[in-house]
Design a protein around this motif. Structure first.
Motif, PDB file in Angstrom:
ATOM      1  N   ASP A   5      -9.717   0.644   4.765  1.00 29.58           N
ATOM      2  CA  ASP A   5     -10.261   1.992   4.867  1.00 29.58           C
ATOM      3  C   ASP A   5     -11.534   2.027   5.712  1.00 29.58           C
ATOM      4  OD1 ASP A   5     -11.539   0.501   2.849  1.00 29.58           O
ATOM      5  OD2 ASP A   5     -12.293   2.319   1.886  1.00 29.58           O
TER       6      ASP A   5
ATOM      7  N   ALA B  40      -6.956   8.065   4.103  1.00 25.27           N
ATOM      8  CA  ALA B  40      -7.655   6.930   3.507  1.00 25.27           C
ATOM      9  C   ALA B  40      -8.725   6.351   4.415  1.00 25.27           C
ATOM     10  CB  ALA B  40      -6.650   5.837   3.143  1.00 25.27           C
TER      11      ALA B  40
ATOM     12  N   GLN C 218     -11.881   5.802   6.816  1.00 23.77           N
ATOM     13  CA  GLN C 218     -13.201   6.419   6.886  1.00 23.77           C
ATOM     14  C   GLN C 218     -13.524   6.962   8.269  1.00 23.77           C
ATOM     15  OE1 GLN C 218     -16.193   3.688   5.448  1.00 23.77           O
ATOM     16  NE2 GLN C 218     -15.068   3.223   3.583  1.00 23.77           N
TER      17      GLN C 218
ATOM     18  N   GLU D 141      -9.056  14.372  -1.035  1.00 22.03           N
ATOM     19  CA  GLU D 141     -10.276  13.577  -0.897  1.00 22.03           C
ATOM     20  C   GLU D 141     -11.486  14.324  -1.451  1.00 22.03           C
ATOM     21  OE1 GLU D 141      -8.018  13.812   1.751  1.00 22.03           O
ATOM     22  OE2 GLU D 141      -7.245  11.855   1.142  1.00 22.03           O
TER      23      GLU D 141
ATOM     24  N   GLY E 145     -11.411  13.995  -5.150  1.00 14.76           N
ATOM     25  CA  GLY E 145     -11.785  12.648  -5.553  1.00 14.76           C
ATOM     26  C   GLY E 145     -13.267  12.392  -5.416  1.00 14.76           C
ATOM     27  N   PHE E 146     -13.838  12.783  -4.289  1.00 14.94           N
ATOM     28  CA  PHE E 146     -15.262  12.564  -4.046  1.00 14.94           C
ATOM     29  C   PHE E 146     -16.101  13.266  -5.096  1.00 14.94           C
ATOM     30  CE2 PHE E 146     -19.313  13.775  -2.070  1.00 14.94           C
ATOM     31  CZ  PHE E 146     -19.792  12.526  -1.671  1.00 14.94           C
TER      32      PHE E 146
ATOM     33  N   THR F 165     -14.404   9.388  -7.539  1.00 16.89           N
ATOM     34  CA  THR F 165     -13.243   8.505  -7.477  1.00 16.89           C
ATOM     35  C   THR F 165     -12.571   8.703  -6.113  1.00 16.89           C
ATOM     36  OG1 THR F 165     -11.191   7.828  -8.581  1.00 16.89           O
ATOM     37  CG2 THR F 165     -11.729  10.169  -8.658  1.00 16.89           C
ATOM     38  N   ILE F 166     -11.291   8.384  -6.001  1.00 10.96           N
ATOM     39  CA  ILE F 166     -10.577   8.484  -4.737  1.00 10.96           C
ATOM     40  C   ILE F 166      -9.366   9.390  -4.897  1.00 10.96           C
ATOM     41  CG2 ILE F 166     -11.345   6.246  -3.857  1.00 10.96           C
ATOM     42  CD1 ILE F 166      -8.729   5.032  -4.826  1.00 10.96           C
TER      43      ILE F 166
END
Length: 380
Positions: A178, A234, A236, A350, A353-354, A358-359
């Protein structure tokens, strides 16, 4: 494109919905396949296709000519074989318990990650009097499942240990794909090139969803996207050529006025600093909204979309309910009976998750089963 719920009950009683766009999942797979060509593109459909319904997802991908699937458990193998009867199916967790006879019956290829797996699969092959196909998992630095260097070299030096086993794939898994700038990616690539060369002529696979965006050097013969198939991003830095394929919504149950100084939710963790309007929504941690998305007083937490407007979750996420501050929304935007979106229309997996620390992978796979699942059919 049609909507098919496969559920007899009316949506009028649904507390929430999970809408899965099968056509978009197929489009995502095709986009990934085009990105990695001439390497082949598989589909990882473990964990009920990342929570979206393995039966429907596998069937749609199989109709689109995806012919290689990865699952994790014997139970998942049964589903995959039923809905992709002609596909190559690999079991990522190897020989779990007494799964070897089931894998043999289902023509599923275990990913052998330990010497015990190798010995057991070889023994079954000899007992039935015919070769059995398998994949070999080499650990190149993740230090999870996978044969360590000493065991890989032992298998290469003592081929009799694999008597009756037909290797059809040699694979490994990246730890930091990632982050394209992490030097560990290059270290694992070099390790994989060195160790996989001990099994000359066998197809190789290293990259999953994020790894395939590291470039052609990581593609080898087969890539194994999972998260990206479902619209997840996924990497970055390098966007994967996919689009969102899931929308999650939950019903607004009530909208109430809260006076300045009053608290909302368990343990009184959020206090209104102005007269506020609070919407209560029929979703909680039993439905996959992480409790960690709660917003204590003065700190950000998760958000929802109501009539196209973002509204923050305030107070504790509870088992069945979340509370949302709709004070700044236009008058009438939040109405009982309408739906708020937890994922969709720019509020990404995302993002969810952020906000919860978490993810997106966890957000998807934790989606509960109380919400009505709707499928946008892949057939026009």
């Amino acid at each position: 494109m049609t909507v098919n719920t496969r559920m007899p009950e009316s949506l009028a009683s649904a507390t929430g919905t999970i809408t899965v766009d099968l056509a978009q999942i197929v489009a995502n797979w095709r986009a990934l396949a085009a990105t990695v060509a001439p390497a082949r593109c598989a589909a990882v459909v473990k964990a009920d296709a990342y929570g979206l319904g393995a039966e429907r997802v596998i069937a749609a991908l199989a109709r689109a000519d995806c012919n290689t699937f990865f699952i994790a458990t014997p139970e998942e193998a049964e589903v995959a074989r039923k809905f992709a009867p002609k596909a190559d199916i690999y079991a990522l967790d190897g020989l779990v318990g007494n799964s070897a006879p089931a894998f043999d019956r289902l023509l599923v290829k275990p990913v052998l990650s330990t010497l015990d797996d190798v010995v057991a699969w070889s023994a079954l092959s000899r007992a039935r009097g015919g070769d059995l196909p398998a994949a070999l998992h080499i650990d190149t630095g993740l230090n999870r499942l996978g044969l360590p260097l000493r065991d890989v070299r032992r298998l290469a030096d003592e081929p009799s240990m694999m008597k009756g086993v037909t290797l059809e794939l040699v694979m490994s898994h990246l730890a930091s794909a990632d982050n394209p700038r992490d030097p560990k990616n290059r270290d694992q690539l070099l390790a994989f090139e060195t160790l996989s060369a001990l099994f000359s002529g066998i197809p190789r696979s290293l990259a999953a969803s994020d790894g395939l965006m590291l470039g052609p050097a990581y593609h080898f013969d087969l890539v194994r996207p999972g998260y990206a198939l479902y619209g997840g991003q996924a990497s970055q830095s390098t966007p994967t050529p996919v689009k969102p394929a899931v929308t999650v919504a939950a019903r607004i149950l009530a909208v109430a006025d809260v006076l300045r100084g009053e608290t909302v939710g368990y343990s009184a963790t959020w206090r209104a600093h102005r007269p506020s309007r609070i919407a209560t929504i029929a979703a909680g941690y039993a439905d996959g909204v992480p409790r960690s998305a709660s917003a204590p007083d003065g700190k950000p937490g998760g958000q929802v979309l109501i009539s196209g407007h973002l509204a923050p979750i305030v107070g504790r996420v509870s088992m069945d309910l979340i509370t949302v501050d709709v004070t700044d929304l236009p008058e009438g935007a939040a109405r009982p009976g309408e739906f708020a979106k937890l994922i969709g229309d720019g509020l990404t997996i995302e993002d969810a998750g952020f906000a919860a620390g978490t993810i997106g992978y966890e957000i998807l796979t934790r989606l509960g089963h109380r919400f009505t699942r709707l499928y946008l059919d892949d057939n026009p």
